[in-house]
Write a protein that holds these residues in place. Structure first.
Motif, PDB file in Angstrom:
ATOM      1  N   HIS A 181       0.830  -1.212   0.000  1.00 36.52           N
ATOM      2  CA  HIS A 181       0.000   0.000   0.000  1.00 36.52           C
ATOM      3  C   HIS A 181       0.859   1.254   0.000  1.00 36.52           C
ATOM      4  N   LEU A 182       1.850   1.302   0.884  1.00 37.32           N
ATOM      5  CA  LEU A 182       2.700   2.485   0.950  1.00 37.32           C
ATOM      6  C   LEU A 182       3.582   2.593  -0.295  1.00 37.32           C
TER       7      LEU A 182
ATOM      8  N   THR B  29       3.071   9.656  -5.761  1.00 36.79           N
ATOM      9  CA  THR B  29       3.342  11.016  -5.307  1.00 36.79           C
ATOM     10  C   THR B  29       4.489  11.627  -6.092  1.00 36.79           C
TER      11      THR B  29
ATOM     12  N   TRP C  84       1.616   4.211  -2.903  1.00 35.59           N
ATOM     13  CA  TRP C  84       1.481   5.652  -2.637  1.00 35.59           C
ATOM     14  C   TRP C  84       2.744   6.396  -3.062  1.00 35.59           C
TER      15      TRP C  84
ATOM     16  N   LEU D 111       1.527   5.607   9.621  1.00 33.73           N
ATOM     17  CA  LEU D 111       0.102   5.635   9.317  1.00 33.73           C
ATOM     18  C   LEU D 111      -0.644   5.523  10.641  1.00 33.73           C
TER      19      LEU D 111
ATOM     20  N   SER E 205      -0.415  13.921   5.045  1.00 35.52           N
ATOM     21  CA  SER E 205      -1.401  13.549   4.044  1.00 35.52           C
ATOM     22  C   SER E 205      -2.373  12.547   4.663  1.00 35.52           C
ATOM     23  N   THR E 206      -3.334  12.097   3.877  1.00 36.39           N
ATOM     24  CA  THR E 206      -4.247  11.047   4.324  1.00 36.39           C
ATOM     25  C   THR E 206      -4.152   9.861   3.381  1.00 36.39           C
ATOM     26  N   SER E 207      -4.549   8.708   3.879  1.00 38.56           N
ATOM     27  CA  SER E 207      -4.504   7.494   3.062  1.00 38.56           C
ATOM     28  C   SER E 207      -5.575   6.530   3.567  1.00 38.56           C
ATOM     29  N   ARG E 208      -6.189   5.808   2.658  1.00 39.05           N
ATOM     30  CA  ARG E 208      -7.218   4.828   3.027  1.00 39.05           C
ATOM     31  C   ARG E 208      -6.672   3.421   2.823  1.00 39.05           C
TER      32      ARG E 208
ATOM     33  N   ASP F  68      -9.487   5.060   7.364  1.00 40.21           N
ATOM     34  CA  ASP F  68      -8.750   6.252   6.944  1.00 40.21           C
ATOM     35  C   ASP F  68      -7.636   6.550   7.935  1.00 40.21           C
TER      36      ASP F  68
ATOM     37  N   LEU G 164      -1.097  10.095   7.293  1.00 37.60           N
ATOM     38  CA  LEU G 164       0.250   9.703   6.896  1.00 37.60           C
ATOM     39  C   LEU G 164       1.185  10.880   7.111  1.00 37.60           C
TER      40      LEU G 164
END
Length: 399
Positions: A201-202, A209, A205, A254, A296-299, A304, A307
């Motif tokens: 997941h990361l 970015t 991301w 997270l 930032s945000t991440s799901r 939710d 980050l």
């Protein structure tokens, strides 16, 4: 009426069962640790107070106490001293924030075995400095260039430390097998499948970015326990290594975003946040002078998260050391008062918070200070009583 144990158990019922056991044990360490872990009790009781003074609406961090100030590297890589926890943040009456931090002075001083007269004096001085700053209408930031006294020494030490040496304390970064050190105190091993999902997941991301983390690759992940009130939430830390510079490392975090513990008691209209994580980072951005890097945000898997770059260690002022010298304690508390007022000034006039001019006018009023100080002193006594009841009933919570 529900008992303290019942109120605490109800509030924490939705947290991770094994980690909430750690929270319960941590809260038994001292009245101040108990206070830090029971923000929900504070507001549950505050809204029932009959003589609590009214105040303008501002953005507040919600859980302001002496250990929610600390140092961190901003997105400009400069070290700052500021408010640093916004899990409970909301648009709320200004005096809610002040009551929480003033009560924390009384509870902390009691835990540190300092005289009550010292707590009374320092609370008054804190409020005076806060009023002075609020009345000036100008927000102030504190970094190594502007700090004085013990805070300047503290930030200077933080600024001079080498990031790689700090990372070595929480991770094995020598050789090919790069790993976060599992101590089962603050860092816990993840199940293999969850760990792989988190790393993937990361990693995804990072590829998306355009900021500088795309020069890194995720090497490891672990579960993280930190603070007191947030123990039991889903919280993960990641070790990253530079793609080109193999000696460059980074720690990211997270942290699950959940509803503020103020929400059931705060009847003031709030913005329509998309997620609780968005609420947390937006208010953090508004109230801090400079926010931590990569905010930032991440799901992930239906939840939710916030980050952000993680500091290898929480850089907080050591209250036990300060207790040996009340002049140093006063210096730090004055800086905290300045930062509290500055955060409210900085975020004034935004989505329901009153404009700067109303805060200046409020600072000039003389009718709210004594009732507020009286409430903080009285509620600190209640915290100590609740702590005793909690310790007596703890065996029923710990399995």
């Amino acid at each position: 009426m529900s008992t303290i144990i019942e109120r605490i158990e109800k509030f924490n019922s939705g947290l991770l069962p094994d980690k909430v056991q750690l929270k319960y044990k941590a809260m038994a360490e001292s009245p101040f640790r108990f206070f830090r872990g029971t923000c929900h009790l504070f507001y549950q009781d505050l809204v029932k107070a009959k003589s609590f003074p009214s105040s303008p609406l501002v953005w507040i961090c919600g859980d302001l106490h002496l250990e929610n100030f600390g140092s961190f590297r901003g997105n400009n890589r400069q070290v700052y001293f500021d408010l640093n926890d916004f899990d409970e943040s909301m648009l709320s009456p200004l005096n809610w924030e002040l009551a929480r931090v003033l009560t924390s002075i009384y509870v902390a001083f009691g835990t540190l075995k300092l005289k009550k007269s010292a707590a009374v004096k320092m609370s008054g001085l804190f409020l005076d400095k806060y009023i002075e700053t609020l009345g000036s209408g100008k927000a102030i930031s504190i970094d190594p260039r502007t700090a004085d006294g013990i805070v300047m020494d503290f930030l200077s030490r933080v600024e001079k430390r080498k990031e790689k040496e700090l990372i070595k304390k929480v991770a094995d970064v020598a050789g090919k097998d790069l790993r976060i050190k599992i101590d089962n105190l603050t860092h816990f091993k993840l199940e293999k499948e969850l760990k792989e999902e988190l790393i993937g997941h990361l990693g995804s991301w990072i590829k998306k970015t355009e900021s500088w983390p795309n020069k890194y690759v995720v090497k490891d992940a672990a579960f993280r326990v930190a603070g007191t009130g947030s123990i039991g939430l889903k919280r993960y830390m990641f070790l990253l290594q530079g793609l080109k510079n193999k000696n460059k490392f980074l720690l990211l975090e997270l942290k699950q975003g959940v509803a503020s513990s103020l929400k059931p008691y705060n009847k003031n209209p709030q913005p329509g946040w998309k997620t609780e994580a968005e609420r947390m980072i937006t208010i953090k951005y508004r109230m801090q002078n400079v926010s931590p890097a990569l905010l930032s945000t991440s799901r992930f898997k239906g939840d939710d998260f916030v980050l952000q770059e993680m500091q290898p260690f929480a850089d907080k002022i050591n209250l036990e050391v300060l207790a040996r010298n009340l002049k140093d304690m006063k210096c730090v508390l004055m800086d905290m008062a300045v930062l509290t007022a500055s955060a409210q000034l900085r975020s004034s006039g935004i989505q329901g918070s009153v404009p700067n001019g109303e805060l200046i006018a409020f600072a000039r009023r003389k009718d709210w200070q004594k009732p507020l100080l009286d409430y903080a002193e009285q509620y600190a006594a209640q915290v100590n009583l609740d702590y005793k009841d909690y310790c007596a009933g703890l065996p029923s919570l710990v399995h």
